[in-house]
Design an enzyme around this catalytic site. Structure first.
Site, mmCIF file in Angstrom:
data_model
loop_
_atom_site.group_PDB
_atom_site.id
_atom_site.type_symbol
_atom_site.label_atom_id
_atom_site.label_comp_id
_atom_site.label_asym_id
_atom_site.label_seq_id
_atom_site.Cartn_x
_atom_site.Cartn_y
_atom_site.Cartn_z
ATOM 1 C CG HIS A 113 84.514 71.183 15.704
ATOM 2 N ND1 HIS A 113 85.657 70.504 16.182
ATOM 3 C CD2 HIS A 113 84.019 69.856 14.933
ATOM 4 C CE1 HIS A 113 85.974 69.446 16.133
ATOM 5 N NE2 HIS A 113 84.729 68.889 15.459
ATOM 6 C CB SER B 236 83.612 66.416 13.806
ATOM 7 O OG SER B 236 85.068 66.216 14.498
ATOM 8 N NE ARG C 267 94.501 68.809 18.851
ATOM 9 C CZ ARG C 267 93.370 68.945 18.531
ATOM 10 N NH1 ARG C 267 92.690 68.322 17.712
ATOM 11 N NH2 ARG C 267 92.913 69.781 19.330
ATOM 12 C CG HIS D 124 90.139 72.496 23.508
ATOM 13 N ND1 HIS D 124 89.728 71.520 24.153
ATOM 14 C CD2 HIS D 124 90.404 72.081 22.225
ATOM 15 C CE1 HIS D 124 89.373 70.426 23.125
ATOM 16 N NE2 HIS D 124 89.793 70.842 22.140
ATOM 17 C CG ASP E 28 91.494 74.496 14.418
ATOM 18 O OD1 ASP E 28 91.929 73.632 13.836
ATOM 19 O OD2 ASP E 28 90.480 74.333 15.214
HETATM 20 C C1 LIG Z 1 86.735 76.266 21.576
HETATM 21 C C2 LIG Z 1 85.877 77.274 22.142
HETATM 22 C C3 LIG Z 1 84.606 77.136 21.301
HETATM 23 C C4 LIG Z 1 85.558 76.667 23.513
HETATM 24 O O1 LIG Z 1 84.408 77.273 24.030
HETATM 25 P P1 LIG Z 1 83.934 77.173 25.593
HETATM 26 O O2 LIG Z 1 84.223 75.791 26.023
HETATM 27 O O3 LIG Z 1 82.704 77.579 25.615
HETATM 28 O O4 LIG Z 1 85.063 78.122 26.331
HETATM 29 P P2 LIG Z 1 85.168 78.779 27.797
HETATM 30 O O5 LIG Z 1 84.260 78.343 28.677
HETATM 31 O O6 LIG Z 1 86.441 79.286 27.798
HETATM 32 O O7 LIG Z 1 84.305 80.025 27.309
HETATM 33 C C5 LIG Z 1 84.174 81.176 28.327
HETATM 34 C C6 LIG Z 1 84.001 82.366 27.448
HETATM 35 O O8 LIG Z 1 85.064 82.657 27.132
HETATM 36 C C7 LIG Z 1 84.946 83.005 25.516
HETATM 37 N N1 LIG Z 1 86.228 82.497 24.800
HETATM 38 C C8 LIG Z 1 86.559 81.438 24.850
HETATM 39 N N2 LIG Z 1 87.785 81.332 24.052
HETATM 40 C C9 LIG Z 1 87.861 82.376 23.349
HETATM 41 C C10 LIG Z 1 88.582 83.170 22.329
HETATM 42 N N3 LIG Z 1 89.672 82.433 21.952
HETATM 43 N N4 LIG Z 1 88.459 84.317 22.092
HETATM 44 C C11 LIG Z 1 87.696 85.166 22.776
HETATM 45 N N5 LIG Z 1 86.782 84.687 23.661
HETATM 46 C C12 LIG Z 1 86.968 83.351 24.038
HETATM 47 C C13 LIG Z 1 83.751 82.283 25.021
HETATM 48 O O9 LIG Z 1 83.334 82.754 23.960
HETATM 49 C C14 LIG Z 1 83.071 82.489 26.306
HETATM 50 O O10 LIG Z 1 82.426 83.791 26.240
HETATM 51 P P3 LIG Z 1 80.745 83.870 26.805
HETATM 52 O O11 LIG Z 1 80.801 83.583 28.159
HETATM 53 O O12 LIG Z 1 80.619 85.332 26.449
HETATM 54 O O13 LIG Z 1 80.133 82.963 26.056
HETATM 55 C C15 LIG Z 1 86.138 78.670 22.381
HETATM 56 O O14 LIG Z 1 87.332 78.616 23.238
HETATM 57 C C16 LIG Z 1 86.612 79.403 20.888
HETATM 58 O O15 LIG Z 1 85.568 79.850 20.441
HETATM 59 N N6 LIG Z 1 87.774 79.508 20.473
HETATM 60 C C17 LIG Z 1 87.978 79.904 19.164
HETATM 61 C C18 LIG Z 1 87.486 79.135 18.004
HETATM 62 C C19 LIG Z 1 88.532 77.997 17.935
HETATM 63 O O16 LIG Z 1 89.895 78.095 18.005
HETATM 64 N N7 LIG Z 1 88.057 76.950 17.914
HETATM 65 C C20 LIG Z 1 88.872 75.729 17.615
HETATM 66 C C21 LIG Z 1 88.712 74.846 18.826
HETATM 67 S S1 LIG Z 1 89.701 73.197 18.669
#
Ligand SMILES: CC(C)(COP(=O)(O)OP(=O)(O)OC[C@H]1O[C@@H](n2cnc3c(N)ncnc32)[C@H](O)[C@@H]1OP(=O)(O)O)[C@@H](O)C(=O)NCCC(=O)NCCS
Length: 470
Positions: A306, A276, A361, A352, A407
């Site tokens: 997000h 954002s 937070r 994250h 979140d």
């Molecule tokens: C926030 C987020 C998008 C960050 O993504 P990222 O930087 O790509 O995270 P990573 O490098 O740790 O991801 C590596 C792998 O772990 C997975 N992973 C990361 N967080 C995860 C979670 N909470 N549950 C399951 N799998 C997760 C990713 O989907 C990714 O899988 P892939 O290799 O099959 O694509 C991710 O942690 C997520 O999807 N979290 C859940 C949604 C969420 O809470 N979003 C709000 C963020 S403030």
């Protein structure tokens, strides 16, 4: 006396916040009337341009800032140093700092409402823009200014009233914010041929209008979709969070108002690279006005990875409760978490892109819950999930950060006070995020930030580039 106090507070704040040049002090006014935010910014901007930005570029402009890995091109630019934003910086271990101040420091230092103990977001906005902790009087003036600007044009009300209640609140929010561009001071000034040096001034006015009008937009969406469509009037004497709470129908609940003050403060900004914040900056770099820029930010915030994750967490928790019941055992929770992962879904609220520890937070909200709702069953479930999920994500071995983010906690607090409509949660995140995006847009216009235009490559070009090189 007032002048001496103000000068001393300016001196102290400038000693504390070094990112804005100390030399800016010589611009500080010595008049007896307290400076408005715009006046204080007008004092700070010239020294930030001449003594910080120009100096850094002259001294270090041609130096390398580190390598770019091909993985970063394919990997969502993780960690790629590419942006400047002084308002907040995110440390992977420690979490967010607003102008160098951690969340507990902001809670301690920023002005509070009479009888309240959480920081007023008005103060956080002042801090984001100036690097200084404002006085109670300055924060009060900001509350009044925003309340005075809060009305939204009738045609925007009509747009919202015509939206079907099935249209997601975030889509309605984005529509209304985009439509505010109708009255943009920046767009008008640009058409009239404003000089580049003055861009920040109408941007500031738009940013103030944007923030001020969000409670009325959010309130109208909430009342239209979930209530009787009747939106009460803004109270010119109340602070921003109180007015937002009142528009949603929770103005009489002081604990909820306090929650909103904390909520807006901690959701306001998370450095410049998140979806954002970066979207607002990117769109703003085309000189799209703050309404168009922030409308775009909202569309990014509406994604489930997000801001929408706060809605997803509650949906996930409720589904868990309906499947394994309330007061379920740790083993039952574990099994449910594993079933989520095995279905190829993410555990919402965990992980994250930058953070590698529990999000401060999250911790701030947990502390609020411990103080105000320690026995809430859903809060207990959130705590139980906190004890279980990180171990499972570590065992699953994919997520780089197994810890909870912001979140994971916000929905349970809102639900506790009766704001149970989870489709609305990201709108509150959006109201908060406007503070950071608006502050960034103002500084970008003040510093003359250019059009963003990174280079993209084809996979073919990368293959050719590294052919025969190992
Ligand atoms: C926030 C987020 C998008 C960050 O993504 P990222 O930087 O790509 O995270 P990573 O490098 O740790 O991801 C590596 C792998 O772990 C997975 N992973 C990361 N967080 C995860 C979670 N909470 N549950 C399951 N799998 C997760 C990713 O989907 C990714 O899988 P892939 O290799 O099959 O694509 C991710 O942690 C997520 O999807 N979290 C859940 C949604 C969420 O809470 N979003 C709000 C963020 S403030």
């Amino acid at each position: 006396m007032a002048t001496a106090l103000r000068t001393r507070s300016l001196l102290q704040s400038n000693q504390r916040f070094t990112s804005l040049s100390r030399a800016s002090l010589r611009f500080a006014s010595t008049g007896s009337k307290p400076l408005t935010l715009k006046e204080r910014l007008a004092e700070l901007i010239p020294s930030q341009i001449d003594q910080v930005v120009k100096q850094i570029r002259a001294d270090h402009g041609k130096k390398s800032f580190g390598p770019v890995l091909v993985d970063q091109l394919y990997g969502g630019m993780r960690g790629l140093p590419a942006l400047i934003w002084d308002g907040s910086v995110l440390d992977a271990e420690e979490g967010i700092r607003f102008r160098g101040k951690s969340i507990p420091e902001c809670q301690a230092l920023l002005p509070k409402a009479p009888g309240g103990s959480e920081p007023l977001p008005e103060g956080l906005f002042w801090l984001l823009l100036t690097g200084e902790v404002p006085t109670q009087e300055q924060v009060r003036a900001l509350s009044r200014d925003w309340a005075a600007r809060a009305a939204i044009p009738e045609f925007v009300e009509e747009i919202l009233d015509r939206c079907p209640p099935t249209l997601h609140p975030m889509s309605q929010f984005s529509l209304a914010v985009t439509a505010l561009n109708h009255d943009s001071a920046f767009a008008r000034a640009y058409q009239e041929g404003i000089s580049k040096k003055e861009y920040w001034q109408p941007t500031f006015d738009d940013a103030m209008d944007l923030i001020a009008k969000l409670p009325n937009i959010a309130g109208r969406i909430y009342r239209n979709v979930f209530g009787d469509g009747k939106v009460p009037a803004i109270d010119l004497e109340k602070d921003y969070s109180h007015n937002l709470a009142a528009l949603l129908g929770f103005g009489d609940n002081e604990a909820f108002v306090e929650l909103l003050r904390l909520y807006i403060t901690i959701h306001s900004d998370h450095e410049g690279g998140n979806v954002s914040a970066h979207t607002g900056k990117l769109v703003g770099s085309a000189l799209s006005d703050p309404f168009l820029s922030f409308g775009a930010s909202l569309n990014g915030l509406a994604g489930p990875l997000h801001g929408l994750a706060n809605q997803e967490v509650l949906i996930w928790l409720r589904k868990m409760q309906s499947k394994i019941g309330e007061n379920a055992s740790d083993d039952a929770v574990k099994e449910y978490v594993w079933s989520t992962l095995k279905a190829g879904q993410v555990v919402p609220g965990y992980g994250h892109a930058v953070l590698r520890k529990t999000d401060p937070r999250y911790t701030a909200q947990r502390e609020f819950a411990l103080k105000h709702l320690p026995n809430d069953p859903l809060f207990k479930l959130v705590g139980q999930v906190y004890d279980i999920v990180p171990g499972i994500l570590l065992e699953a071995g994919k997520a780089k950060n197994p810890w909870p983010n912001v979140d994971a906690h916000s929905g349970v607090l809102l639900t506790h006070y009766g704001l149970t409509e989870m489709q609305f949660y990201t709108v509150l995140f959006g109201v908060s995020r406007a503070f950071g995006v608006a502050a960034q847009l103002i500084w970008d216009r003040a510093l003359g930030a250019p059009l963003e235009r990174p280079k993209s490559y084809s996979s073919d070009a990368i293959q050719r580039m590294f052919k025969d090189k190992h």
